[in-house]
Design an enzyme around this catalytic site. Structure first.
Site, PDB file in Angstrom:
ATOM      1  N   VAL A  90     -10.914   2.744  -3.861  1.00 42.94           N
ATOM      2  CA  VAL A  90     -10.599   2.122  -5.155  1.00 42.94           C
ATOM      3  C   VAL A  90     -11.611   1.003  -5.378  1.00 42.94           C
ATOM      4  CG1 VAL A  90      -8.878   0.939  -6.555  1.00 42.94           C
ATOM      5  CG2 VAL A  90      -8.144   2.675  -4.902  1.00 42.94           C
TER       6      VAL A  90
ATOM      7  N   ASP B  49       0.851  -1.191   0.000  1.00 44.06           N
ATOM      8  CA  ASP B  49       0.000   0.000   0.000  1.00 44.06           C
ATOM      9  C   ASP B  49       0.887   1.242   0.000  1.00 44.06           C
ATOM     10  OD1 ASP B  49      -3.205   0.530   1.008  1.00 44.06           O
ATOM     11  OD2 ASP B  49      -1.793   2.213   1.102  1.00 44.06           O
ATOM     12  N   ILE B  50       0.503   2.226  -0.787  1.00 43.77           N
ATOM     13  CA  ILE B  50       1.314   3.424  -0.948  1.00 43.77           C
ATOM     14  C   ILE B  50       1.275   4.310   0.306  1.00 43.77           C
ATOM     15  CG2 ILE B  50      -0.421   5.013  -1.919  1.00 43.77           C
ATOM     16  CD1 ILE B  50       1.667   5.661  -4.128  1.00 43.77           C
TER      17      ILE B  50
ATOM     18  N   HIS C 125      -6.934  -5.840   2.400  1.00 46.21           N
ATOM     19  CA  HIS C 125      -5.801  -5.226   3.090  1.00 46.21           C
ATOM     20  C   HIS C 125      -5.229  -6.252   4.068  1.00 46.21           C
ATOM     21  CE1 HIS C 125      -6.781  -0.838   2.277  1.00 46.21           C
ATOM     22  NE2 HIS C 125      -7.944  -1.396   2.007  1.00 46.21           N
TER      23      HIS C 125
ATOM     24  N   HIS D 236     -10.312  -5.490  -3.010  1.00 40.33           N
ATOM     25  CA  HIS D 236      -8.960  -5.747  -2.527  1.00 40.33           C
ATOM     26  C   HIS D 236      -9.013  -6.044  -1.049  1.00 40.33           C
ATOM     27  CE1 HIS D 236      -9.850  -1.439  -2.475  1.00 40.33           C
ATOM     28  NE2 HIS D 236      -9.180  -1.377  -1.332  1.00 40.33           N
TER      29      HIS D 236
ATOM     30  N   ASN E 269     -12.777  -3.140   2.720  1.00 39.12           N
ATOM     31  CA  ASN E 269     -13.703  -2.021   2.855  1.00 39.12           C
ATOM     32  C   ASN E 269     -14.742  -2.082   1.747  1.00 39.12           C
ATOM     33  OD1 ASN E 269     -12.350  -0.821   5.082  1.00 39.12           O
ATOM     34  ND2 ASN E 269     -10.815   0.018   3.678  1.00 39.12           N
TER      35      ASN E 269
HETATM   36  P1  AMP Z   1      -9.616   1.329   0.158  1.00 41.50           P
HETATM   37  O1  AMP Z   1      -9.629   2.636   0.901  1.00 41.50           O
HETATM   38  O2  AMP Z   1     -10.042   0.166   0.978  1.00 41.50           O
HETATM   39  O3  AMP Z   1     -10.332   1.440  -1.163  1.00 41.50           O
HETATM   40  O4  AMP Z   1      -8.089   1.052  -0.130  1.00 41.50           O
HETATM   41  C1  AMP Z   1      -7.392   1.629  -1.186  1.00 41.50           C
HETATM   42  C2  AMP Z   1      -5.947   1.635  -0.793  1.00 41.50           C
HETATM   43  O5  AMP Z   1      -5.177   1.845  -1.947  1.00 41.50           O
HETATM   44  C3  AMP Z   1      -5.565   2.740   0.214  1.00 41.50           C
HETATM   45  O6  AMP Z   1      -5.075   2.138   1.406  1.00 41.50           O
HETATM   46  C4  AMP Z   1      -4.499   3.529  -0.541  1.00 41.50           C
HETATM   47  O7  AMP Z   1      -3.455   3.969   0.294  1.00 41.50           O
HETATM   48  C5  AMP Z   1      -4.024   2.528  -1.568  1.00 41.50           C
HETATM   49  N1  AMP Z   1      -3.435   3.091  -2.767  1.00 41.50           N
HETATM   50  C6  AMP Z   1      -3.875   4.164  -3.485  1.00 41.50           C
HETATM   51  N2  AMP Z   1      -3.084   4.358  -4.558  1.00 41.50           N
HETATM   52  C7  AMP Z   1      -2.126   3.394  -4.517  1.00 41.50           C
HETATM   53  C8  AMP Z   1      -1.007   3.072  -5.352  1.00 41.50           C
HETATM   54  N3  AMP Z   1      -0.721   3.764  -6.458  1.00 41.50           N
HETATM   55  N4  AMP Z   1      -0.238   2.018  -4.998  1.00 41.50           N
HETATM   56  C9  AMP Z   1      -0.508   1.312  -3.886  1.00 41.50           C
HETATM   57  N5  AMP Z   1      -1.561   1.559  -3.059  1.00 41.50           N
HETATM   58  C10 AMP Z   1      -2.349   2.593  -3.375  1.00 41.50           C
END
Ligand code: AMP
Length: 117
Positions: A97, A30-31, A103, A101, A88
């Site tokens: 997103v 995760d970024i 976590h 996915h 989520n």
């Molecule tokens: P969610 O909030 O459950 O939809 O999780 C989306 C996750 O994607 C968040 O924890 C972000 O930090 C992560 N995220 C967003 N952009 C990127 C990226 N380019 N590479 C890796 N993780 C990302």
């Protein structure tokens, strides 16, 4: 496949630190990590926006995400210490997103969860 950020990562169009891959699942860091270990596990071949969109015939895919996280935890040596997996779904859970996915959070004792706010 719907063109989400994660679809672009799966197609290697934008960079990510990929730490796990099998035929069905990609795992990448995760970024914006919320724990010392924070990895996202995503289906590679199916674009499912939310858990609420998962169909009964796609149940094996949900299991594969779980199994990928568990295998990664064993491989990286923190399975015995423990970890948390979270998915989520939509606004109240803060989903950002819309490509399902899982976590994986680990690497330290984690706080409790689920409180409003
Ligand atoms: P969610 O909030 O459950 O939809 O999780 C989306 C996750 O994607 C968040 O924890 C972000 O930090 C992560 N995220 C967003 N952009 C990127 C990226 N380019 N590479 C890796 N993780 C990302």
């Amino acid at each position: 496949m719907t063109d989400t950020l994660f679809a672009k990562i799966i197609r290697r169009e934008i960079p990510a630190t990929i730490v796990y891959e099998d035929d069905d699942v990609l795992g990448f860091k995760d970024i914006a990590p919320q724990a010392p270990v924070h990895v996202l596990f995503v289906p590679k071949n199916e674009a499912i926006p939310t858990l609420d969109d998962l169909k009964p015939e796609q149940a094996p895919l949900a299991g594969k995400l779980m199994l990928a996280a568990a295998e990664y935890a064993r491989r990286e040596g923190f399975a015995q210490d423990g970890y948390r997996v979270v998915m989520n779904c939509r606004e109240h859970a803060g989903q950002t997103v819309f490509h399902i996915h899982l976590h994986l959070l680990a690497g330290a004792p984690l706080g409790r969860f689920g409180t409003p706010g």
